[in-house]
Design an enzyme around this catalytic site. Structure first.
Site, PDB file in Angstrom:
ATOM      1  N   GLU A  35      71.330 -44.589 -32.423  1.00 57.30           N
ATOM      2  CA  GLU A  35      71.699 -45.675 -33.329  1.00 57.30           C
ATOM      3  C   GLU A  35      71.607 -45.316 -34.810  1.00 57.30           C
ATOM      4  OE1 GLU A  35      73.008 -48.467 -32.726  1.00 57.30           O
ATOM      5  OE2 GLU A  35      72.703 -48.800 -30.596  1.00 57.30           O
ATOM      6  N   SER A  43      29.664 -87.603  -2.134  1.00 57.36           N
ATOM      7  CA  SER A  43      28.209 -87.382  -2.148  1.00 57.36           C
ATOM      8  C   SER A  43      27.788 -86.185  -2.990  1.00 57.36           C
ATOM      9  CB  SER A  43      27.718 -87.175  -0.717  1.00 57.36           C
ATOM     10  OG  SER A  43      27.984 -88.294   0.087  1.00 57.36           O
TER      11      SER A  43
END
Length: 701
Positions: free
Chosen positions: A87, A345
């Protein structure tokens, strides 16, 4: 004449210098007024990782885009070399604009009458990614200006990282990290030559070259990159040849979502960037499968949730919020770890522990388990079975309701709730009602997370600390001290370790190495919630089973439905050292060794030991079930009580009688035939009852 010519030249030079100065001053002003727009770069997908770094959940940003923040360390150096070589060869030499490439592109365009090659540098491409625009001459000039700005503000490394984060790769994929996983099935830290070349070329035309849709085009473009950069990066000829022949991946990999409820929770809490959790990836995935199987065996609409906590650090090692987020029939999207439910409980150990700390009871203290009323509240045991005189130890192991309510009644439910809240326990009461005795049996709203916090405190240092879901956040220390003393915690753990294993487990005697485990189960009213919370020296596990919509599941309770899952989870955890409570240490006093005030919890026995001579309250006359013959429909009946602590109060059909309360005798008038309910209550809350029938005596013949 020469002097005039020199004057014109001087003014020309000064004008040129002025224009150049004005240009650069204008650039600086424009730079200040219009800085680069970096919002797209800073808006990245939220990521949730397990403790080992594996990705569990990736969230999208705007328009459903997957954009993962990328750093140089996140990609293979081979990819970076290929990218720069293909690039922008002079990337590390120019200041954002490659004037040689620009001149070449202009010359080729003039010579051929069309654009032959581009002159965009990586910096200019990065500028375009930050602020996408139509490709026009004006846009190109803006990109050149933005590239100059970026070079002024960022290093070459930082500019590359912006590119690596924003580069498009087709579909909703942006950034090389997201692309590597989507197309290659792994991260980008280690790439082959063909993989690196594919990732280099895709941003050039991400839609046209998508390998999962256009594999042939993608391969041709990839090979073009390989051929162009091979010499520049010194790619070995054999590697080059293999890369050219390698197939292109023709499908897209989709991320397996792990711990979705935890990820959603972190996102709701303001997740930004990457969150690393203490979750054990392997354990989490295994428990998610376990929950699906177990919930499926309970009911087609049942769900389940599991939390696994490391005791010392409070790190959450597994967070299973439901039986599957993809199971709408089970309301799998509802996080049952944080949902408020009735805890059944499961608070009983803390009621008894608080009584131990206040000197009201000992593990061997005897308490009466029988039908009793506490004002208007009349609790009953599971299956309405009662066991008479039992020790606190037995009452907790059997999870008996009446003894737990009796102890809470002595503590005071308001005081109990206040102490729990001051220690950091979060629970919710219906409306604005004050805490009542029903708290002992689940009459309060709590979450699985809250119970896990409580039991982790019981298993370790006694401090109710927040659980740790994100490793990057500092631990939050509790504002108060221990919820229970070390002595109470040791005693409770010893009691809870005696609970029988679920019916689908062999007794410990048949195991070569039994794991010491203390645990408590619970079932909410109407079989809506089944709970099991247990711990050993290193881990605490909390399990919930039920329906997310609150519909009852008759026949499914904590011991039969949740406890087997609890034991399954512990079977998957590393072995722990034997905890102190498993060695039999602690207060070993038996019932006969207790001081008189601790032997019996209920008042009559305590009064007898103190020498008061009082006995258990009963109705001596009339006896329960008696038929009283009366000569006329208006007769005085004598009442007699035995035992109890005076003063006494008599009731007939719920109406109090006016009597001498310091006497055990009383009387009332039978006004008609029929049934009468007679009750007597003493000063310490004992009650006795007798139901009689009054009948007219038949006339003699």
């Amino acid at each position: 004449m020469l002097a005039g010519l020199w004057a014109y030249r001087k003014w020309g030079i000064m004008g040129l210098v002025g224009v150049i100065l004005a240009f650069f001053i204008g650039l600086r002003v424009m730079d200040r007024l219009y800085p680069p727009e970096l919002s797209r770069y800073h808006t990245t997908s939220g990521e949730v990782h397990a403790a080992d770094g594996r990705l569990m959940r990736l969230f999208t940003v705007e328009d459903g885009i997957l954009r993962r923040a990328a750093h140089i360390e996140d990609v293979d150096p081979l990819y970076l070399h290929m990218l720069v070589a293909y690039e922008d060869k002079r990337y590390y030499e120019h200041g954002g604009i490659d004037y040689l490439a620009l001149a070449r592109a202009l010359w080729q365009a003039v010579k051929h009458g069309e654009v032959v090659s581009g002159a965009s540098t990586l910096t200019m491409q990065t500028a375009r990614l930050l602020e996408p625009r139509p490709r026009t001459v004006r846009s190109k000039l803006i990109e050149m200006f933005r590239a100059w700005q970026l070079e002024r503000r960022f290093s070459k490394r930082e500019i590359l990282e912006i590119y690596l984060t924003l580069a498009p790769f087709g579909g909703n994929i942006e950034g090389v990290k997201a692309a590597a996983y989507a197309y290659l099935g792994h991260d980008g830290t280690r790439l082959t030559a063909d993989e690196a070349a594919l990732l280099v070329i895709l941003p050039q035309s991400p839609t046209r070259l998508r390998p999962d849709r256009h594999a042939d085009r993608a391969k041709t473009a990839r090979n073009k990159v390989l051929n162009r950069v091979a010499a520049d990066i010194g790619l070995d000829a054999r590697v080059h040849d293999l890369a050219l022949r390698a197939p292109v991946p023709d499908n897209r990999h989709h991320l397996t979502i792990v711990a979705p409820h935890l990820a959603a929770r972190l996102r709701m809490g303001g997740l930004k960037g990457v969150a690393v959790t203490p979750v054990d990836y392997g354990l989490q995935t295994e428990l998610e499968r376990l929950v699906k199987v177990r919930a499926g065996a309970v009911h087609k609409r049942a769900s389940a949730a599991i939390l696994v906590v490391e005791n010392r650090s409070r790190h959450v090692l597994a967070y299973v919020g439901s039986a599957g987020i993809d199971a709408p029939s089970r309301l799998g999207y509802v996080d049952m770890v944080s949902a408020l439910r009735s805890p059944g409980s499961t608070l009983k150990p803390f009621i008894y522990g608080m009584a131990f700390d206040r000197g009201l009871a000992h593990a061997e203290t005897r308490v009466r388990d029988e039908e009793r009323r506490f004002g208007s509240y009349a609790p009953s045991n599971f299956m309405d079975r009662h066991y008479g005189d039992v020790s606190i130890r037995e009452a907790l192991v059997r999870s008996l309701n009446v003894p737990a309510v009796a102890v809470l009644d002595r503590l005071g439910p308001v005081a109990f709730a206040a102490e729990m809240r001051s220690a950091g326990v979060v629970f919710r009461l219906p409306g604005n009602e004050p805490p009542g005795l029903a708290v002992a049996l689940g009459g309060v709203g709590m979450s699985l997370e809250g119970l896990a916090q409580l039991y982790t405190a019981l298993a370790s240092d006694g401090l109710v600390r927040p659980l740790v879901y994100e490793l990057s956040k500092p631990p939050v220390l509790p504002a108060t001290g221990e919820i229970l003393t070390a002595h109470a915690r040791l005693t409770l753990s010893n009691i809870l370790s005696a609970a029988r294993p679920p019916e689908d487990r062999l007794p410990d005697a048949y195991h070569s190495r039994a794991r010491p485990l203390a645990y408590k189960t619970g079932t909410s009213y109407g079989f809506r919630d089944a709970w099991a919370i247990g711990y050993d020296a290193d881990f605490t596990v909390a399990v919930w089973v039920g329906r997310a919509d609150g519909t009852p599941l008759p026949g499914h309770f904590g011991a039969s439905t949740a406890a087997p899952i609890l034991f399954d989870v512990f079977d998957r955890l590393p072995a722990s050292a034997a905890p102190e409570w498993a060695t039999g240490s602690g207060d070993r006093r038996s019932f006969k060794d207790l001081p008189p005030a601790l032997k019996y919890f209920d008042a009559p026995e305590r009064l007898m030991l103190a020498g008061a001579g009082e006995q258990r309250l009963s109705i001596k006359f009339p006896l329960d079930g008696s038929v009283i013959e009366i000569q006329k429909a208006d007769m005085v009946l004598s009442l007699s009580a035995h035992g109890g602590a005076r003063p006494l109060q008599w009731f007939v059909d719920g109406r109090p009688l006016k009597t001498n309360r310091w006497s055990r005798q009383a009387s009332f008038r039978l006004e008609s035939e029929g049934f009468y309910q007679i009750t007597v209550a003493d000063a310490v809350g004992q009650t006795a009852h007798a139901r009689i029938r009054a009948a007219l005596r038949p006339p003699s013949r």
